[in-house]
Write a protein that holds these residues in place. Structure first.
Motif, short mmCIF file in Angstrom:
data_model
loop_
_atom_site.label_atom_id
_atom_site.label_comp_id
_atom_site.label_asym_id
_atom_site.label_seq_id
_atom_site.Cartn_x
_atom_site.Cartn_y
_atom_site.Cartn_z
N LEU A 1 2.11 31.50 -30.98
CA LEU A 1 3.64 31.58 -31.02
C LEU A 1 4.49 32.40 -29.72
O LEU A 1 3.57 33.31 -29.33
CB LEU A 1 4.08 32.32 -32.31
N THR A 2 5.49 31.73 -29.43
CA THR A 2 6.12 32.44 -28.15
C THR A 2 7.01 33.79 -28.88
O THR A 2 7.20 33.66 -30.12
CB THR A 2 6.69 31.47 -27.35
N ARG A 17 10.01 34.13 -28.22
CA ARG A 17 11.13 33.75 -29.11
C ARG A 17 10.85 33.19 -30.52
O ARG A 17 11.48 33.50 -31.55
CB ARG A 17 11.71 32.46 -28.32
N GLN A 18 10.05 32.37 -30.74
CA GLN A 18 9.43 32.08 -32.01
C GLN A 18 9.20 33.21 -33.04
O GLN A 18 9.71 33.06 -34.27
CB GLN A 18 8.07 31.18 -32.06
N GLN A 19 8.66 34.17 -32.51
CA GLN A 19 8.38 35.24 -33.49
C GLN A 19 9.58 35.97 -33.81
O GLN A 19 9.77 36.40 -34.86
CB GLN A 19 7.54 36.40 -32.48
N ALA A 53 11.35 34.04 -36.40
CA ALA A 53 10.65 34.04 -37.74
C ALA A 53 10.78 35.27 -38.32
O ALA A 53 11.18 35.35 -39.57
CB ALA A 53 9.02 33.75 -37.43
N HIS A 70 3.67 34.16 -41.77
CA HIS A 70 4.22 32.88 -41.07
C HIS A 70 4.10 31.95 -42.23
O HIS A 70 3.01 31.90 -42.82
CB HIS A 70 3.80 32.31 -39.75
N ASP A 122 8.82 33.36 -43.22
CA ASP A 122 10.19 32.99 -42.63
C ASP A 122 10.85 31.69 -43.23
O ASP A 122 11.93 31.29 -42.71
CB ASP A 122 9.56 32.65 -41.29
#
Ligand SMILES: Nc1nc2c(c(=O)[nH]1)N(C=O)[C@@H](CNc1ccc(C(=O)N[C@@H](CCC(=O)O)C(=O)O)cc1)CN2
Ligand SMILES: Nc1ncnc2c1ncn2[C@@H]1O[C@H](COP(=O)(O)OP(=O)(O)OP(=O)(O)O)[C@@H](O)[C@H]1O
Length: 198
Positions: A19-20, A22-24, A27, A167, A190
Motif C-alpha cells: 500500500l502507498t 496515500r492509500q494508508q 484507509a 484493511h 476501512d
C-alpha cells in the motif's frame, strides 16, 4: 495446516506492505469514521491499541481522536518475564518510548502503572488475516492469544471487548484456525464493521 498459515501470512503481509502512504492514509481515515459510530467505542474509556508496523492499518487518527475525547490509551509491551505475553502500559504524549525486539516502539514500563488486560474496556488488535465470523490470524508470536487465553476458558468472564483493526482485503472466507486462536468480538476495517454474533 501450519504451512497454510505461513503461506497466507506471507501473502497478506506482502499485500498490505504494498500500500502507498496515500492509500494508508485514506484507509485510516475511513476506519476512523466507522469507529466513531460504534457505541462500544463511544462508551470505552480505557482503550489499548498498537503502533502500526509492517503495513498494518494506521492508528494515528484514532489516537488523535481518543486524546481529544479524554480517553486513556494503552500500548502492548512485550512482557519481560512471562514468555510471549503482553502488558498494557499507559500511552500519553509524554511517555518515554524505546524499540522492542521487533523494532516496534513501545513505552518504557519502569515504574509506570500498568493496567491488567481484563481492566481495559476495549482492545483494538492488530492482525494479519481475519474472517467475518471473528477468526484472527496474527504475526505468529501468539502474544495476543496467550494474553487473552482466559477468554477461551469462559466466554462469560468480564474483560475488554476485543476488536480487530485491519484493511478490508485482509478478510478471508476461511482461515486455518487453531484451538488457541482467541475469537474477536468485532472487526473494524476501512470498509465496515463486522460484528460477531455467537
Ligand atoms: N503493531 C504491532 N504491535 C505488536 C504486535 C503486532 O502484531 N503489531 N504484536 C502482535 O503479536 C506483538 C508483537 N508481535 C510481533 C511478532 C512478530 C513480528 C515480526 O515482525 N516478525 C518477523 C520476524 C522477527 C524476528 O523474529 O526477528 C517476521 O515474521 O518477519 C512483529 C511483531 C506486540 N506488538
Ligand atoms: N494460549 C496459549 N498457550 C500456550 N501457547 C499458545 C497459546 N496461544 C498460542 N500459543 C502458541 O503461540 C504460537 C503462535 O500462535 P499463533 O500462530 O496463533 O500466533 P498469532 O495469533 O498469529 O500471533 P499474535 O497473537 O502474536 O498476533 C503457537 O505455536 C502456539 O502454540
Amino acid at each position: 495446516m501450519m504451512q497454510d498459515r505461513k503461506t497466507l501470512r506471507r501473502q497478506l503481509r506482502q499485500q498490505r506492505n504494498a500500500l502507498t502512504p496515500r492509500q494508508q492514509k485514506i484507509a485510516a481515515a475511513q476506519a476512523l469514521r466507522y469507529l466513531g459510530r460504534q457505541l462500544w467505542f463511544r462508551r470505552a474509556r480505557h482503550i489499548a491499541l498498537y503502533l502500526p508496523n509492517d503495513g498494518e492499518l494506521d492508528t494515528a487518527p484514532i489516537i488523535d481522536l481518543c486524546r481529544s475525547q479524554g480517553k486513556h490509551l494503552y500500548l502492548p509491551v512485550l512482557h519481560p518475564v512471562r514468555h510471549n505475553r503482553l502488558w498494557f502500559t499507559p500511552y500519553t504524549r509524554r511517555t518515554p518510548m524505546r524499540l522492542n525486539r521487533y523494532r516496534i516502539a513501545e513505552p518504557i514500563p519502569q515504574g509506570r502503572p500498568r493496567r491488567p488486560a481484563f481492566a481495559l474496556d476495549l482492545v483494538l488488535m492488530p492482525l494479519v488475516g481475519f474472517s467475518a465470523s471473528g477468526g484472527r490470524l496474527g504475526m505468529g508470536g501468539g502474544y495476543y492469544d496467550r494474553t487473552f487465553a482466559y477468554r477461551m476458558r469462559s466466554k462469560g468472564l468480564r474483560g475488554p471487548k476485543l476488536v480487530g483493526l485491519a484493511h478490508d482485503f485482509q478478510r478471508r472466507n476461511e482461515l486455518p484456525l487453531e484451538p488457541w486462536d482467541v475469537p474477536l468480538d468485532a472487526i473494524l476495517t476501512d470498509r465496515c464493521c463486522y460484528r460477531i454474533s455467537y
